[in-house]
Design a protein around this motif. Structure first.
Motif, mmCIF file in Angstrom:
data_model
loop_
_atom_site.group_PDB
_atom_site.id
_atom_site.type_symbol
_atom_site.label_atom_id
_atom_site.label_comp_id
_atom_site.label_asym_id
_atom_site.label_seq_id
_atom_site.Cartn_x
_atom_site.Cartn_y
_atom_site.Cartn_z
ATOM 1 N N GLU A 133 0.840 -1.194 0.000
ATOM 2 C CA GLU A 133 0.000 0.000 0.000
ATOM 3 C C GLU A 133 0.879 1.249 0.000
ATOM 4 O O GLU A 133 1.976 1.242 0.585
ATOM 5 C CB GLU A 133 -0.923 0.026 1.222
ATOM 6 N N ARG A 138 -4.734 7.066 -2.723
ATOM 7 C CA ARG A 138 -4.405 5.805 -2.061
ATOM 8 C C ARG A 138 -4.312 4.721 -3.128
ATOM 9 O O ARG A 138 -5.152 4.662 -4.039
ATOM 10 C CB ARG A 138 -5.469 5.426 -1.035
ATOM 11 N N ARG A 143 -3.154 0.422 -3.990
ATOM 12 C CA ARG A 143 -2.911 -0.929 -3.464
ATOM 13 C C ARG A 143 -2.463 -1.821 -4.614
ATOM 14 O O ARG A 143 -3.165 -1.933 -5.626
ATOM 15 C CB ARG A 143 -4.188 -1.479 -2.827
ATOM 16 N N TRP A 149 -8.187 -1.484 3.705
ATOM 17 C CA TRP A 149 -7.090 -0.513 3.707
ATOM 18 C C TRP A 149 -6.507 -0.400 5.106
ATOM 19 O O TRP A 149 -7.236 -0.280 6.089
ATOM 20 C CB TRP A 149 -7.608 0.833 3.223
#
Length: 414
Positions: A62, A73, A75, A278
């Motif tokens: 992440e 954000r 991933r 998350w």
């Protein structure tokens, strides 16, 4: 043009998706090294490797960064090693609609300008095609049709086919990717058709309703195609392969990327994992998450309390209705057993239980007196029944009675 019978949700405008394959043997080390370097240089705010369940085969990374005032954000999930390398899937989401001029999320995980093994991450998933280079179509017609029929339905990447009207020189063999906006450089696959392959290419693309112009280019639609897709609107009649910037082709690719497109197959799980699993939280986000959990638990408790009250009210109404029915029908209420009428149905407190235990012990002791102690008679006790007399033995005929004398101890008979 083929259409999908399953309606897929549209890709959110805030989401950026890509996938590929790393063909080297040290994918995890490359990622860790690049993430540490980007954090040290202030390109990204932070990164981490969240813990995964023991039965999970993938490795997750992440990262968080900002573009101006917008936080992003991302991933990246790395599949287990296989003979062809390691597949990776990358999902990023911003706090605003995605701008293709923003830095590519791929370069926030993978090194872009490195040499050697560290550049082996840009293979298209499931094939040998490159994301940042030219991919000449195979010379064999059968292999050519197979490549295009695999590429045309793909919705993870944007596939572009360019026809060379004549064999270009070194300047004309420069890939299209460096000229695209940063947000498209790692999502576009460029196929090159030689001058003599035009007929074979259009034969393979006929089932998808698109056609490649001679000396031009076309953006393949994918399956399902974006809403309002028109093959003519995403084809370019002429592309000059002389080293100049193909502005018309770049505009067509950018317009296609901005169109509302269905989520690629399997992308809904990737987006859900990004949003719900998350771990790289700030203090403010952690506090907000805890508040949301408290609010959720409070709402659930309120719903349970409301259900309990409704159940109790329904039970009371049912009992009232039953009593009214019995009264109107003249049916007497069922009598409770004497034991149930005399006993208190309320649960006893611990003190009451202890008191009753002591009383039982005291009563038991009084009913079993010690040996040699006369048992007091009570009004409630019944007199003991006399013991039956033992049968007398049969005696011989009695002799004549003689006078009995009482002798004192020590006296002699007269």
């Amino acid at each position: 043009m083929p259409t999908s019978t399953t309606v897929r949700p549209t890709t959110p405008p805030t989401v950026w998706l890509a996938r590929g394959r790393h063909v080297g043997a040290a994918a995890e080390d490359v990622l860790r090294r690049n993430l540490r370097d980007l954090k040290a240089r202030g390109v990204i705010h932070d990164h981490m490797e969240p813990p995964q369940p023991e039965d999970s085969p993938e490795k997750v990374f992440e990262a968080r960064w900002a573009v101006g005032e917008v936080t992003v954000r991302a991933r990246l999930a790395l599949a287990p090693p296989s003979e062809g390398g390691r597949e990776w899937v990358l999902a990023a989401e911003a706090e605003a609609a995605w701008d293709l001029e923003w830095p590519s999320p791929a370069t926030m995980f993978w090194p872009e300008e490195a040499e050697g093994a560290e550049t082996e991450w840009d293979r298209l998933s499931g094939s040998e095609l490159r994301l940042r280079d030219i991919n000449p179509l195979p010379a064999d017609d059968k292999d050519l049709r197979r490549v295009l029929r695999d590429a045309a339905p793909d919705t993870w990447a944007v596939h572009v086919v360019v026809h060379e009207a004549m064999t270009p020189d070194e300047r004309g063999r420069r890939p299209l990717a460096p000229l695209l906006p940063p947000g498209l450089r790692h999502r576009v696959v460029e196929h090159r058709a030689a001058p003599h392959q035009l007929r074979a290419v259009n034969w393979a693309l006929r089932e998808f309703g698109v056609e490649l112009p001679r000396g031009g280019a076309v953006v393949l639609p994918g399956v399902p195609a974006p809403e309002g897709y028109d093959g003519g609107g995403f084809s370019v009649r002429t592309v000059f392969l002389d080293g100049s910037r193909p502005a018309e082709l770049i505009a067509a690719v950018t317009r296609f990327a901005h169109a509302a497109r269905p989520l690629p197959k399997g992308a809904d799980e990737v987006v859900t994992a990004l949003r719900e699993d998350w771990h790289l939280l700030t203090l403010e986000e952690e506090l907000e998450r805890q508040r949301a959990l408290v609010a959720m638990y409070a709402e659930a408790l309120e719903a349970m309390t409301r259900s309990r009250d409704l159940y109790r009210e329904a039970a009371e109404r049912a009992n009232e209705a039953l009593a009214a029915y019995r009264e109107s029908a003249g049916v007497p209420a069922p009598a409770l057993p004497a034991q149930n009428r005399n006993e208190d149905t309320r649960p006893a407190s611990p003190l009451q239980q202890l008191t009753r235990t002591l009383e039982r012990l005291k009563l038991g002791k009084s009913r079993h007196p010690e040996p040699g102690t006369a048992r007091p008679a009570t009004d409630t006790e019944e007199p003991a029944a006399p013991e039956p007399a033992a049968p007398e033995p049969t005696a011989p005929e009695p002799e004549p009675l003689q006078a009995e004398t009482t002798e004192a101890p020590g006296s002699k008979p007269l």
